[in-house]
Design an enzyme around this catalytic site. Structure first.
Site, mmCIF file in Angstrom:
data_model
loop_
_atom_site.group_PDB
_atom_site.id
_atom_site.type_symbol
_atom_site.label_atom_id
_atom_site.label_comp_id
_atom_site.label_asym_id
_atom_site.label_seq_id
_atom_site.Cartn_x
_atom_site.Cartn_y
_atom_site.Cartn_z
ATOM 1 N N LYS A 148 -6.455 -37.973 5.529
ATOM 2 C CA LYS A 148 -6.773 -39.286 6.121
ATOM 3 C C LYS A 148 -6.117 -39.338 7.486
ATOM 4 O O LYS A 148 -4.915 -39.065 7.618
ATOM 5 C CB LYS A 148 -6.253 -40.399 5.219
ATOM 6 N N ASP A 207 -4.083 -33.745 21.033
ATOM 7 C CA ASP A 207 -3.411 -34.252 19.825
ATOM 8 C C ASP A 207 -2.956 -33.067 18.965
ATOM 9 O O ASP A 207 -3.169 -33.034 17.752
ATOM 10 C CB ASP A 207 -4.353 -35.175 19.046
#
Ligand code: ADE
Length: 549
Positions: free
Chosen positions: A236, A361
């Site tokens: 998630k 990221d």
């Protein structure tokens, strides 16, 4: 000749009757109304003839008769002996032999002569049935076989049919051979080691070879969505959740395991960005997550990205639960550096031009561990293509993105040099250094291995914000600790210096990802050399023992 006289009489009589009838065909009308057609034949009995028996003749007979009986047919007999040639024309019933021969061709509409065996003379006979004196013209040649319409159609269709079959067979053969060749090539590739020296990327992960090629590196433009059954949730993130899933195959029970990243409609921008990044065919690399397709699932108001599935999960989870060997560290670190070097590069390993991409990221949870313990980089939701069309404004609007814990000092301060696209790569390299530190911290080669802690540990909290990271990274110039005890051997020393050179405060002073990848190649070479010298030492020791003996 009573028979001839009777026939002529009959012919004359019938001709009179016929001329009285309103019909212009020979026949009789019976009282009950049935109309029976009789044959109209040449009827001269025997006459001398000039016919030479070659090809075709006419009878030269001037008399025509309607045959007396309904079943009678027209007959011509041609005879030749030493002194004369004769032609005999008559009506005759096929039920009765004529000169000892049955009339076997009376259904013909033409009179075609057949030789009959009679001693001493040439004897030819033909019979036919028609209303038009069919025994007047006689043929000595064989009838050319006439073809029926279905036959003509079949014959004319045969050549294109044969060509079509040949083309289909050739195509089938080509497909079979090609498939075989691809399989062999694949097997060969799988056998090869992770070797970048030939400059070409090699896909070596088993999972990736099986995945349906029909959708690979593409957007699913089909109206039909892929037959996918979601399984467990395996991840998630900020914008999406990841599921293990079954991609069903043509046969009901067969399926491939894939990963499905599901974005809600609100996260369209993130889905679109990732999909656009993945759609660049030149991104394909063994250490970049293998993309299958992207879909809009209208019914569920979702956007999907479908990729290869890696059962070992992400690097952070893996490091939490595993202690690495020196080889594992080299595999994971080297492959990760190669992934980032490829992402940043302006060409593919084969030399094709490629748009450089920055990830923005980089962190251990955005790296997956493949079964062969190499890395594969994923999650391109924040990635940026550094193509020439990007304006300074575009770059400025791209903002401060990423995960605070892994942000480079210049990103934390929002002081990234937008004039130079290399600065984005330099920020990625800072994050790479933190990941290399994480990997090294879990390697048994450093000695005493502690429990997994993320870079900067719990000092900055579980989910540090930009401000607290700024305090640590910019104000205090803090970096994760590299104890002296880590520098156990030459290889580890090189890794540690690579880490510190890559998280330098000055972005310009940092190594490039390509350079980090090369450092890992050097370490690999060093290892190979030391292994060889070890085995050589062993051999010489063995030899010296045997020499002594
Ligand atoms: N987590 C996120 N992406 C994944 C993938 N492709 N395979 C396994 N786990 C994942």
């Amino acid at each position: 000749m009573p028979r001839l006289r009777l026939r002529v009489l009959l012919w004359t009589l019938t001709a009179c009757v016929c001329s009285a009838l309103p019909l212009d065909v020979p026949g009789l009308v019976y009282p009950h109304g049935d109309f029976v057609i009789r044959n109209l034949c040449k009827f001269c009995d025997l006459e001398d003839s000039t016919c030479d028996g070659a090809d075709k003749c006419t009878s030269e007979c001037k008399k025509t008769a309607i045959c007396a009986a309904v079943d009678e047919v027209c007959v011509t007999i041609w005879r030749k002996n030493d002194s004369n040639v004769t032609m005999e024309t008559l009506c005759h019933s096929p039920a009765v032999p004529l000169y000892g021969f049955m009339l076997d061709d009376y259904n013909n509409t033409e009179c075609r002569m057949k030789e009959k065996k009679v001693l001493g003379s040439l004897f030819y006979l033909c019979s036919c049935s028609s209303e038009e004196e069919c025994n007047n013209v006689i043929y000595f040649t064989e009838e050319k076989p006439t073809l029926s319409i279905p036959m003509v159609t079949a014959i004319s269709l045969l050549p294109p049919l044969v060509i079509a079959v040949m083309v289909i067979l050739a195509f089938y053969r080509y497909r079979v051979i090609r498939q075989k060749k691809l399989n062999e090539e694949w097997k060969k590739k799988k056998k090869r080691k992770h070797d970048c020296s030939d400059g070409c990327a090699i896909m070596t992960d088993d999972d990736q070879s099986d995945i349906s090629s029909t959708v690979a590196n593409n957007i699913n433009h089909n109206l039909e969505l892929l037959p996918i059954e979601l399984d467990l949730q395996v991840g998630k993130g900020r914008f999406a959740s990841v599921y293990k899933a079954k991609l069903k195959q043509s046969t009901a029970e067969q399926f491939e395991t894939v990963a499905v990243k599901i974005f809600s409609y609100e996260e369209y921008a993130s889905w679109k960005n990732e999909k656009d990044i993945f759609s660049d065919i030149n991104l394909k690399h063994e250490n970049i997550l293998h993309f299958l397709t992207a879909e809009e699932r209208k019914v569920d108001k979702q956007y999907w990205i479908i990729t290869a599935y890696h059962a070992l999960g992400n690097l952070q989870e893996y490091l939490t639960h595993h202690i690495l060997s020196w080889d594992d560290l080299c595999y994971l670190g080297g492959s990760f550096a190669r992934a980032l070097a490829h992402l940043h590069s302006d060409h593919t390993p084969c030399g094709r031009p490629k748009v450089p991409i920055v990830h923005r990221d980089i962190k251990s949870s955005n790296i997956l561990v493949k079964n062969d313990l190499t890395c594969c980089l994923c999650d391109f939701g924040l990635a940026l293509r550094l193509d020439l069309s990007l304006s300074v404004d575009d770059l400025a609007n791209s903002g401060q993105v990423g995960t605070a814990r892994y942000m480079a000092p210049e990103v934390l301060e929002s002081r990234i040099n937008l004039e130079n696209i290399e600065s984005f790569k330099q920020s990625d390299v800072y994050s790479l250094a933190l990941v290399l530190w994480e990997i090294t911290s879990r390697c048994s080669a450093i000695g005493d291995v502690k429990d997994y802690v993320p870079p900067f540990g719990s000092k900055v909290g579980e989910h540090p914000c930009v401000e607290s990271m700024k305090d640590s990274v910019v104000r205090d110039r803090g970096r994760p600790e590299i104890p002296n005890s880590w520098q156990k051997h030459e290889g580890l020393q090189l890794i540690c210096s690579t880490i510190t050179e890559s998280w330098d405060h000055d972005p310009e002073a940092r190594l490039t990802a390509q350079c980090v990848a090369e450092r890992f190649s050097e370490i690999d070479q060093m290892d190979k050399l030391s292994q060889r010298s070890c085995s050589e030492e062993k051999i010489s020791e063995d030899c010296s023992v045997s020499d002594d003996k």
